[in-house]
Design an enzyme around this catalytic site. Structure first.
Site, PDB file in Angstrom:
ATOM      1  N   ASN A 111       0.820  -1.216   0.000  1.00 10.62           N
ATOM      2  CA  ASN A 111       0.000   0.000   0.000  1.00 10.62           C
ATOM      3  C   ASN A 111       0.848   1.258   0.000  1.00 10.62           C
ATOM      4  O   ASN A 111       1.927   1.302   0.578  1.00 10.62           O
ATOM      5  CB  ASN A 111      -0.998  -0.007   1.182  1.00 10.62           C
ATOM      6  CG  ASN A 111      -0.497   0.763   2.388  1.00 10.62           C
ATOM      7  OD1 ASN A 111      -0.616   1.992   2.463  1.00 10.62           O
ATOM      8  ND2 ASN A 111       0.109   0.049   3.340  1.00 10.62           N
ATOM      9  N   PHE A 115      -1.851   8.380   3.854  1.00 10.94           N
ATOM     10  CA  PHE A 115      -2.672   9.084   4.858  1.00 10.94           C
ATOM     11  C   PHE A 115      -3.876   9.792   4.241  1.00 10.94           C
ATOM     12  O   PHE A 115      -4.046  11.015   4.377  1.00 10.94           O
ATOM     13  CB  PHE A 115      -1.857  10.116   5.642  1.00 10.94           C
ATOM     14  CG  PHE A 115      -0.802   9.560   6.560  1.00 10.94           C
ATOM     15  CD1 PHE A 115      -0.763   8.206   6.870  1.00 10.94           C
ATOM     16  CD2 PHE A 115       0.157  10.402   7.120  1.00 10.94           C
ATOM     17  CE1 PHE A 115       0.213   7.708   7.721  1.00 10.94           C
ATOM     18  CE2 PHE A 115       1.121   9.911   7.979  1.00 10.94           C
ATOM     19  CZ  PHE A 115       1.156   8.563   8.271  1.00 10.94           C
ATOM     20  N   SER A 175       5.246   5.534   8.762  1.00 11.68           N
ATOM     21  CA  SER A 175       4.652   5.228   7.466  1.00 11.68           C
ATOM     22  C   SER A 175       5.649   5.582   6.377  1.00 11.68           C
ATOM     23  O   SER A 175       6.244   6.665   6.413  1.00 11.68           O
ATOM     24  CB  SER A 175       3.367   6.019   7.257  1.00 11.68           C
ATOM     25  OG  SER A 175       3.012   5.959   5.885  1.00 11.68           O
ATOM     26  N   ASN A 177       4.885   6.207   3.331  1.00  6.85           N
ATOM     27  CA  ASN A 177       4.185   6.841   2.209  1.00  6.85           C
ATOM     28  C   ASN A 177       3.982   8.343   2.350  1.00  6.85           C
ATOM     29  O   ASN A 177       3.289   8.955   1.551  1.00  6.85           O
ATOM     30  CB  ASN A 177       2.830   6.154   1.995  1.00  6.85           C
ATOM     31  CG  ASN A 177       3.012   4.673   1.717  1.00  6.85           C
ATOM     32  OD1 ASN A 177       3.852   4.305   0.892  1.00  6.85           O
ATOM     33  ND2 ASN A 177       2.274   3.830   2.420  1.00  6.85           N
ATOM     34  N   THR A 178       4.560   8.942   3.386  1.00  4.25           N
ATOM     35  CA  THR A 178       4.562  10.399   3.524  1.00  4.25           C
ATOM     36  C   THR A 178       6.027  10.822   3.501  1.00  4.25           C
ATOM     37  O   THR A 178       6.787  10.442   4.390  1.00  4.25           O
ATOM     38  CB  THR A 178       3.888  10.829   4.849  1.00  4.25           C
ATOM     39  OG1 THR A 178       2.506  10.480   4.777  1.00  4.25           O
ATOM     40  CG2 THR A 178       4.009  12.328   5.086  1.00  4.25           C
ATOM     41  N   LYS A 214       4.997   4.471  17.184  1.00  4.55           N
ATOM     42  CA  LYS A 214       4.994   3.335  16.254  1.00  4.55           C
ATOM     43  C   LYS A 214       6.191   3.400  15.311  1.00  4.55           C
ATOM     44  O   LYS A 214       6.403   4.414  14.647  1.00  4.55           O
ATOM     45  CB  LYS A 214       3.685   3.312  15.456  1.00  4.55           C
ATOM     46  CG  LYS A 214       3.590   2.123  14.518  1.00  4.55           C
ATOM     47  CD  LYS A 214       2.181   1.906  14.024  1.00  4.55           C
ATOM     48  CE  LYS A 214       2.117   0.778  13.021  1.00  4.55           C
ATOM     49  NZ  LYS A 214       0.755   0.560  12.518  1.00  4.55           N
ATOM     50  N   ASN A 243       5.481  -1.114  11.645  1.00  2.00           N
ATOM     51  CA  ASN A 243       4.705  -0.652  10.501  1.00  2.00           C
ATOM     52  C   ASN A 243       5.098  -1.505   9.274  1.00  2.00           C
ATOM     53  O   ASN A 243       5.782  -2.510   9.420  1.00  2.00           O
ATOM     54  CB  ASN A 243       5.014   0.838  10.262  1.00  2.00           C
ATOM     55  CG  ASN A 243       3.813   1.587   9.718  1.00  2.00           C
ATOM     56  OD1 ASN A 243       3.193   1.144   8.753  1.00  2.00           O
ATOM     57  ND2 ASN A 243       3.492   2.716  10.311  1.00  2.00           N
TER      58      ASN A 243
HETATM   59  C1  FMN Z   1      -3.686  -0.715   3.506  1.00  2.00           C
HETATM   60  C2  FMN Z   1      -2.894  -0.418   4.747  1.00  2.00           C
HETATM   61  C3  FMN Z   1      -2.967   0.852   5.313  1.00  2.00           C
HETATM   62  C4  FMN Z   1      -2.243   1.132   6.475  1.00  2.00           C
HETATM   63  N1  FMN Z   1      -2.352   2.379   7.036  1.00  2.00           N
HETATM   64  C5  FMN Z   1      -1.693   2.643   8.189  1.00  2.00           C
HETATM   65  C6  FMN Z   1      -1.837   3.904   8.818  1.00  2.00           C
HETATM   66  O1  FMN Z   1      -2.585   4.773   8.372  1.00  2.00           O
HETATM   67  N2  FMN Z   1      -1.135   4.124   9.962  1.00  2.00           N
HETATM   68  C7  FMN Z   1      -0.319   3.181  10.520  1.00  2.00           C
HETATM   69  O2  FMN Z   1       0.279   3.427  11.561  1.00  2.00           O
HETATM   70  N3  FMN Z   1      -0.179   1.966   9.946  1.00  2.00           N
HETATM   71  C8  FMN Z   1      -0.846   1.680   8.801  1.00  2.00           C
HETATM   72  N4  FMN Z   1      -0.711   0.455   8.233  1.00  2.00           N
HETATM   73  C9  FMN Z   1       0.224  -0.532   8.840  1.00  2.00           C
HETATM   74  C10 FMN Z   1      -0.472  -1.509   9.767  1.00  2.00           C
HETATM   75  O3  FMN Z   1      -1.029  -0.847  10.871  1.00  2.00           O
HETATM   76  C11 FMN Z   1       0.546  -2.561  10.261  1.00  2.00           C
HETATM   77  O4  FMN Z   1       1.545  -1.898  11.006  1.00  2.00           O
HETATM   78  C12 FMN Z   1       1.204  -3.320   9.133  1.00  2.00           C
HETATM   79  O5  FMN Z   1       0.271  -3.589   8.095  1.00  2.00           O
HETATM   80  C13 FMN Z   1       1.816  -4.633   9.607  1.00  2.00           C
HETATM   81  O6  FMN Z   1       0.838  -5.490  10.143  1.00  2.00           O
HETATM   82  P1  FMN Z   1       0.173  -6.695   9.281  1.00  2.00           P
HETATM   83  O7  FMN Z   1       1.302  -7.475   8.671  1.00  2.00           O
HETATM   84  O8  FMN Z   1      -0.642  -7.468  10.280  1.00  2.00           O
HETATM   85  O9  FMN Z   1      -0.668  -6.051   8.236  1.00  2.00           O
HETATM   86  C14 FMN Z   1      -1.423   0.134   7.062  1.00  2.00           C
HETATM   87  C15 FMN Z   1      -1.383  -1.146   6.499  1.00  2.00           C
HETATM   88  C16 FMN Z   1      -2.098  -1.435   5.357  1.00  2.00           C
HETATM   89  C17 FMN Z   1      -2.024  -2.828   4.769  1.00  2.00           C
END
Ligand code: FMN
Length: 340
Positions: A111, A115, A175, A177-178, A214, A243
């Protein structure tokens, strides 16, 4: 077959973001259902961390419910806590589409949402109607257009609005992506950020509300050590790791080329499991119990969750596995934990 089992083939044939929006549309209908009930979970699963009591150690990670629109649903699925956000102080659209890609055969998500946020004021309004009996965290970020040097102002603006409506706050400096956001993890940037936020928390008379940080999985061991020392010295309440990763090396060929072809973004899900665990273990060793840690990244079943808790994590969070496995995963993880 459960409802998600029936829906999944439809959802997975749609463009991922369209599927997400459809699932949320359905979720909102479910939330309006007056007979929505939470499942019974064993009292053995209860956990206390940073002064809060959690009915189970399993939570929903940030990024799925960015605007706090489905809190009754997460409660009904049995999650012990939900981290809403990332919320930015001002509304912003996020990156252009397509920005979300699934690779179901590997349990992988890419992804670069960037934000997309309705902004803190709108989300704060929704939090006024949050259901009782669910621990809610608020994950905060900065707007894309805000220069790095003014990041603290953004986190403070979002905090003022969101903190009063949540049980804990998480600062997202990880993140990918910013542009520039991850630079805030550097100790010389992190220290003033944490101090500034703790000062605001005091000014608002909210000293007892936990403040968490985080972190990304893409930090060198010596950077992790330095960050841990800054975090402990600052007086914040805990860490969340991890993350998504920028590291394409966690995916094997031939899938890797297909992932690379989709362009920029963070990877999550099963392929992140080993890397996130290694980073968490390093952090836990460096912490020496001085702060609690929420484990996140690649957790997909009761064994993974149990493993993270056995490593020393206080709580756990999932995101990607829920997309692939569906809502029944929550109950299955709880069953597995109870048996252990
Ligand atoms: C589509 C998507 C959007 C995400 N958006 C955020 C976000 O806005 N803020 C954040 O702290 N983490 C975000 N994450 C990260 C998740 O909170 C998590 O840290 C990461 O996906 C690892 O966990 P997982 O393997 O169980 O998905 C996002 C993950 C995905 C897949």
């Amino acid at each position: 077959m459960n409802l998600y089992g029936a829906l999944r083939p439809v959802l997975f044939r749609l463009d991922p973001e369209t599927a997400h929006n459809l699932a949320f549309w359905l979720g909102e209908r479910v939330c309006a259902w007056p007979r929505l009930r939470s499942p019974e979970v064993s009292a053995h699963l209860r956990r206390d961390a940073f002064g809060l009591s959690f009915p189970t150690p399993l939570g929903l990670a940030a990024g799925l419910d960015k605007g706090a629109t489905l809190l009754p649903l997460w409660k009904a699925l049995g999650f012990g806590h939900v981290e809403i956000g990332t919320v930015t102080p001002w509304p912003q659209p996020g990156n252009p589409r397509p920005r979300l890609f699934r690779f179901p055969e590997a349990g992988l998500i890419l992804n670069r949402m960037g934000f997309n946020s309705e902004g803190a004021a709108v989300v704060a309004g929704r939090l006024r109607h949050r259901p009782a009996g669910l621990v809610v965290g608020g994950n905060l970020g900065k707007n894309k257009e805000t220069p790095e040097a003014q990041a603290l102002d953004d986190y403070r603006a979002a905090y003022r609005l969101i903190a009063p409506g949540v049980d804990y706050v998480a600062l997202n400096v990880s993140s990918p992506n910013t542009p520039g956001l991850r630079n805030l993890q550097a100790p010389e940037a992190l220290k003033p950020l944490l101090e500034g936020m703790l000062k605001l928390r005091s000014e608002m008379g909210m000293d007892r509300q936990p403040l968490l940080l985080k972190l990304a999985p893409d930090l060198a061991p010596e950077d992790l050590d330095a960050i841990v020392e800054v975090a402990v010295a600052s007086g914040i309440s805990g860490l969340i790791a991890t993350n998504t990763t920028l590291d394409r090396g966690i995916v094997e060929e031939p899938l890797r080329s297909r992932v690379e072809a989709k362009g920029a973004g963070g990877l999550s899900g099963t392929p992140l499991k080993a890397k996130a665990r290694e980073v968490r273990r390093h952090i836990l060793t460096a912490l020496r119990g001085r702060l609690p840690l929420i484990a996140c990244g690649g957790l997909g079943n009761a064994e993974d969750v149990q493993g993270a808790l056995a490593d020393g994590a206080a709580l756990t969070q999932i995101y990607s596995a829920l997309i692939f496995e569906g809502p029944s995963l929550v109950g299955r993880i709880h069953q597995g934990l109870e048996q252990k």
